[in-house]
Design a protein around this motif. Structure first.
Motif, PDB file in Angstrom:
ATOM      1  N   GLY A 148       0.829  -1.207   0.000  1.00 41.56           N
ATOM      2  CA  GLY A 148       0.000   0.000   0.000  1.00 41.56           C
ATOM      3  C   GLY A 148       0.854   1.243   0.000  1.00 41.56           C
ATOM      4  O   GLY A 148       2.081   1.170   0.050  1.00 41.56           O
ATOM      5  N   MET A 149       0.206   2.401  -0.048  1.00 40.70           N
ATOM      6  CA  MET A 149       0.956   3.647  -0.174  1.00 40.70           C
ATOM      7  C   MET A 149       1.307   4.288   1.158  1.00 40.70           C
ATOM      8  O   MET A 149       1.941   5.336   1.206  1.00 40.70           O
ATOM      9  CB  MET A 149       0.183   4.631  -1.057  1.00 40.70           C
ATOM     10  CG  MET A 149      -1.119   5.134  -0.477  1.00 40.70           C
ATOM     11  SD  MET A 149      -2.041   6.164  -1.663  1.00 40.70           S
ATOM     12  CE  MET A 149      -2.717   4.914  -2.749  1.00 40.70           C
TER      13      MET A 149
ATOM     14  N   ALA B 206      -3.074  11.811   2.503  1.00 34.36           N
ATOM     15  CA  ALA B 206      -2.779  13.179   2.056  1.00 34.36           C
ATOM     16  C   ALA B 206      -3.764  13.584   0.960  1.00 34.36           C
ATOM     17  O   ALA B 206      -3.686  13.118  -0.175  1.00 34.36           O
ATOM     18  CB  ALA B 206      -1.348  13.269   1.542  1.00 34.36           C
ATOM     19  N   GLU B 207      -4.692  14.462   1.309  1.00 35.68           N
ATOM     20  CA  GLU B 207      -5.724  14.872   0.357  1.00 35.68           C
ATOM     21  C   GLU B 207      -5.167  15.829  -0.698  1.00 35.68           C
ATOM     22  O   GLU B 207      -5.523  15.767  -1.865  1.00 35.68           O
ATOM     23  CB  GLU B 207      -6.871  15.545   1.108  1.00 35.68           C
ATOM     24  CG  GLU B 207      -8.034  15.941   0.229  1.00 35.68           C
ATOM     25  CD  GLU B 207      -9.168  16.549   1.025  1.00 35.68           C
ATOM     26  OE1 GLU B 207      -9.997  17.239   0.416  1.00 35.68           O
ATOM     27  OE2 GLU B 207      -9.224  16.351   2.255  1.00 35.68           O
ATOM     28  N   LYS B 208      -4.276  16.714  -0.261  1.00 38.91           N
ATOM     29  CA  LYS B 208      -3.733  17.709  -1.188  1.00 38.91           C
ATOM     30  C   LYS B 208      -2.291  18.032  -0.800  1.00 38.91           C
ATOM     31  O   LYS B 208      -2.007  18.379   0.341  1.00 38.91           O
ATOM     32  CB  LYS B 208      -4.568  18.984  -1.145  1.00 38.91           C
ATOM     33  CG  LYS B 208      -4.164  20.019  -2.201  1.00 38.91           C
ATOM     34  CD  LYS B 208      -4.805  21.374  -1.951  1.00 38.91           C
ATOM     35  CE  LYS B 208      -6.316  21.319  -1.981  1.00 38.91           C
ATOM     36  NZ  LYS B 208      -6.897  22.689  -1.826  1.00 38.91           N
ATOM     37  N   ILE B 209      -1.373  17.896  -1.768  1.00 37.41           N
ATOM     38  CA  ILE B 209       0.039  18.221  -1.546  1.00 37.41           C
ATOM     39  C   ILE B 209       0.396  19.380  -2.475  1.00 37.41           C
ATOM     40  O   ILE B 209       0.248  19.281  -3.698  1.00 37.41           O
ATOM     41  CB  ILE B 209       0.949  17.013  -1.850  1.00 37.41           C
ATOM     42  CG1 ILE B 209       0.597  15.854  -0.920  1.00 37.41           C
ATOM     43  CG2 ILE B 209       2.427  17.388  -1.701  1.00 37.41           C
ATOM     44  CD1 ILE B 209       1.211  14.541  -1.321  1.00 37.41           C
TER      45      ILE B 209
ATOM     46  N   LEU C 235       5.775  20.601  -8.444  1.00 38.13           N
ATOM     47  CA  LEU C 235       4.348  20.389  -8.672  1.00 38.13           C
ATOM     48  C   LEU C 235       3.716  21.648  -9.239  1.00 38.13           C
ATOM     49  O   LEU C 235       3.696  22.698  -8.598  1.00 38.13           O
ATOM     50  CB  LEU C 235       3.646  20.004  -7.367  1.00 38.13           C
ATOM     51  CG  LEU C 235       4.057  18.679  -6.723  1.00 38.13           C
ATOM     52  CD1 LEU C 235       3.229  18.433  -5.462  1.00 38.13           C
ATOM     53  CD2 LEU C 235       3.898  17.512  -7.687  1.00 38.13           C
ATOM     54  N   GLU C 236       3.189  21.546 -10.436  1.00 32.99           N
ATOM     55  CA  GLU C 236       2.560  22.696 -11.081  1.00 32.99           C
ATOM     56  C   GLU C 236       1.242  23.052 -10.407  1.00 32.99           C
ATOM     57  O   GLU C 236       0.866  24.217 -10.327  1.00 32.99           O
ATOM     58  CB  GLU C 236       2.319  22.377 -12.559  1.00 32.99           C
ATOM     59  CG  GLU C 236       1.774  23.538 -13.375  1.00 32.99           C
ATOM     60  CD  GLU C 236       1.600  23.175 -14.825  1.00 32.99           C
ATOM     61  OE1 GLU C 236       1.333  24.091 -15.621  1.00 32.99           O
ATOM     62  OE2 GLU C 236       1.719  21.992 -15.172  1.00 32.99           O
ATOM     63  N   LYS C 237       0.572  22.035  -9.895  1.00 33.09           N
ATOM     64  CA  LYS C 237      -0.683  22.242  -9.181  1.00 33.09           C
ATOM     65  C   LYS C 237      -0.780  21.203  -8.072  1.00 33.09           C
ATOM     66  O   LYS C 237      -0.072  20.185  -8.091  1.00 33.09           O
ATOM     67  CB  LYS C 237      -1.874  22.117 -10.134  1.00 33.09           C
ATOM     68  CG  LYS C 237      -1.961  20.771 -10.835  1.00 33.09           C
ATOM     69  CD  LYS C 237      -3.141  20.726 -11.789  1.00 33.09           C
ATOM     70  CE  LYS C 237      -3.218  19.346 -12.475  1.00 33.09           C
ATOM     71  NZ  LYS C 237      -4.372  19.268 -13.402  1.00 33.09           N
ATOM     72  N   PRO C 238      -1.617  21.423  -7.067  1.00 37.28           N
ATOM     73  CA  PRO C 238      -1.734  20.455  -5.977  1.00 37.28           C
ATOM     74  C   PRO C 238      -2.150  19.076  -6.477  1.00 37.28           C
ATOM     75  O   PRO C 238      -2.942  18.953  -7.426  1.00 37.28           O
ATOM     76  CB  PRO C 238      -2.824  21.055  -5.088  1.00 37.28           C
ATOM     77  CG  PRO C 238      -2.808  22.508  -5.401  1.00 37.28           C
ATOM     78  CD  PRO C 238      -2.467  22.605  -6.862  1.00 37.28           C
ATOM     79  N   VAL C 239      -1.607  18.042  -5.859  1.00 37.99           N
ATOM     80  CA  VAL C 239      -1.988  16.669  -6.191  1.00 37.99           C
ATOM     81  C   VAL C 239      -2.307  15.926  -4.896  1.00 37.99           C
ATOM     82  O   VAL C 239      -1.869  16.327  -3.811  1.00 37.99           O
ATOM     83  CB  VAL C 239      -0.877  15.915  -6.949  1.00 37.99           C
ATOM     84  CG1 VAL C 239      -0.540  16.603  -8.254  1.00 37.99           C
ATOM     85  CG2 VAL C 239       0.369  15.751  -6.083  1.00 37.99           C
ATOM     86  N   SER C 240      -3.053  14.865  -5.012  1.00 40.32           N
ATOM     87  CA  SER C 240      -3.344  14.034  -3.840  1.00 40.32           C
ATOM     88  C   SER C 240      -2.171  13.089  -3.594  1.00 40.32           C
ATOM     89  O   SER C 240      -1.331  12.859  -4.474  1.00 40.32           O
ATOM     90  CB  SER C 240      -4.615  13.224  -4.069  1.00 40.32           C
ATOM     91  OG  SER C 240      -4.408  12.243  -5.073  1.00 40.32           O
TER      92      SER C 240
ATOM     93  N   LEU D  40       0.436  11.282  -6.387  1.00 41.55           N
ATOM     94  CA  LEU D  40       1.894  11.360  -6.295  1.00 41.55           C
ATOM     95  C   LEU D  40       2.496   9.963  -6.201  1.00 41.55           C
ATOM     96  O   LEU D  40       3.527   9.665  -6.821  1.00 41.55           O
ATOM     97  CB  LEU D  40       2.299  12.191  -5.087  1.00 41.55           C
ATOM     98  CG  LEU D  40       3.780  12.569  -5.001  1.00 41.55           C
ATOM     99  CD1 LEU D  40       4.195  13.433  -6.189  1.00 41.55           C
ATOM    100  CD2 LEU D  40       4.073  13.306  -3.697  1.00 41.55           C
ATOM    101  N   HIS D  41       1.848   9.089  -5.455  1.00 33.69           N
ATOM    102  CA  HIS D  41       2.305   7.708  -5.317  1.00 33.69           C
ATOM    103  C   HIS D  41       2.299   7.007  -6.674  1.00 33.69           C
ATOM    104  O   HIS D  41       3.265   6.308  -7.043  1.00 33.69           O
ATOM    105  CB  HIS D  41       1.403   6.974  -4.330  1.00 33.69           C
ATOM    106  CG  HIS D  41       1.796   5.554  -4.082  1.00 33.69           C
ATOM    107  ND1 HIS D  41       1.233   4.503  -4.756  1.00 33.69           N
ATOM    108  CD2 HIS D  41       2.708   5.015  -3.229  1.00 33.69           C
ATOM    109  CE1 HIS D  41       1.774   3.361  -4.342  1.00 33.69           C
ATOM    110  NE2 HIS D  41       2.665   3.649  -3.418  1.00 33.69           N
ATOM    111  N   ALA D  42       1.222   7.176  -7.433  1.00 33.28           N
ATOM    112  CA  ALA D  42       1.108   6.531  -8.748  1.00 33.28           C
ATOM    113  C   ALA D  42       2.175   7.039  -9.713  1.00 33.28           C
ATOM    114  O   ALA D  42       2.772   6.265 -10.470  1.00 33.28           O
ATOM    115  CB  ALA D  42      -0.289   6.774  -9.324  1.00 33.28           C
ATOM    116  N   ILE D  43       2.444   8.350  -9.689  1.00 31.77           N
ATOM    117  CA  ILE D  43       3.476   8.928 -10.551  1.00 31.77           C
ATOM    118  C   ILE D  43       4.840   8.329 -10.217  1.00 31.77           C
ATOM    119  O   ILE D  43       5.621   7.959 -11.112  1.00 31.77           O
ATOM    120  CB  ILE D  43       3.511  10.465 -10.390  1.00 31.77           C
ATOM    121  CG1 ILE D  43       2.237  11.093 -10.956  1.00 31.77           C
ATOM    122  CG2 ILE D  43       4.743  11.055 -11.093  1.00 31.77           C
ATOM    123  CD1 ILE D  43       2.065  12.559 -10.586  1.00 31.77           C
TER     124      ILE D  43
END
Length: 285
Positions: free
Chosen positions: A35-36, A42-45, A51-56, A60-63
């Motif tokens: 698992g991650m 983390a709802e928003k990083i 990071l150009e824009k916030p990501v969950s 980020l884990h998938a990237i």
């Protein structure tokens, strides 16, 4: 011959960061992940470089995993229930086992300890976190394992080699796996009792179970649990490492939250890189 040059336990920022370095160094690398971890919450990083824009956390884990796989890193979706160390590391999951020349632990750390009275007070006096380490002291004695999943089942099986009296306590949680031949008590735990050493556990139902040892194996085995099993030094619940993130066991490295410090993504990424470079040097040496 080992299956891999490097096995990394954990696919969070520390684990993936390490994999990027070892793969680019030409080392055959495997990530084992169940698992991650903390990223899942983390709802928003938005305070991380690039990071150009916030990501969950999930994004980020998938990237990160896609980056690693693009470099040829293998990822196995499974949980580690045990690790053995001889000349190489043998990493055991419920479904398979893998061997490697080096091992990097990067599964983060538990943010929440079980709220059971007497647990911390009896550590080293009947409460243990490692069946492989301490089973010998409980030969033919009644023992209990606190947990509800594969990790608890593995610890119970280890204890069954020295005693016929092993009970699994799920602490109010429904078991996630078939516990086989073991007696299971699902009542919520109230307290671990004893004087000099553990003598029993009591439940909120008012029942009591007489035991001489209590082994904690909640959820999934974390980095500290694994490190403890193969003899690495632990201090204040963290894995002891030097500035190169080497543990006291040759070829074993740790990175991220499990070694303490700031619990932030940037620090985990840095740790992963340092641990990977140390593993690379170890193998080339």
């Amino acid at each position: 011959m080992a299956d891999y040059d490097v096995i990394i336990v954990g696919s969070g920022p520390a684990g993936v960061s390490a994999a990027l370095y070892t793969a680019r160094a030409g080392l055959n690398t495997l990530i084992i992940s169940s698992g991650m971890g903390a990223l899942e919450k983390a709802e928003k990083i938005e305070n991380f470089y690039g990071l150009e824009k916030p990501v969950s956390g999930a994004e980020l884990h998938a990237i990160g995993e896609k980056q690693a796989m693009a470099l040829g890193v293998n990822i196995v979706r499974d949980q580690v229930v045990s690790v053995e160390y001889f000349e190489d590391f043998s990493v055991v999951t419920p479904n398979s086992s893998f061997s490697s020349k080096t091992l990097i632990l990067a599964t983060g750390t538990s943010r929440k300890a079980p709220n059971i009275k007497g647990l911390s007070e009896f550590e080293g006096r009947g409460v243990s976190y490692c069946a492989v380490c301490d089973a010998f002291f409980y030969r033919k004695k009644p023992v209990a394992v606190i947990g509800e999943g594969e990790y608890a089942l593995k610890e119970a099986s280890e204890l069954a080699n020295v005693t016929d009296d092993v009970t699994i306590l799920t602490n109010g949680i429904e078991p996630t796996v078939d516990m086989g031949r073991f007696k299971v008590i699902k009542d919520k735990l109230l307290e671990i009792n004893g004087e000099e050493n553990v003598s029993s556990v009591s439940f909120e139902s008012g029942e009591e179970l007489r035991v001489k040892g209590v082994f904690v194996a909640l959820g999934v085995a974390g980095s500290t649990d694994i490190a403890r099993k193969i003899g690495a030094f632990i201090s204040d619940g963290k894995i002891t490492v030097n500035e190169s993130l080497e543990t006291s066991v040759p070829g074993l490295f740790a990175a991220g939250d499990c070694v303490g410090g700031t619990l932030q993504i940037y620090k985990a990424v840095r740790d992963g890189a340092v641990a990977a470079r140390s593993a690379i040097k170890f193998i080339k040496k």
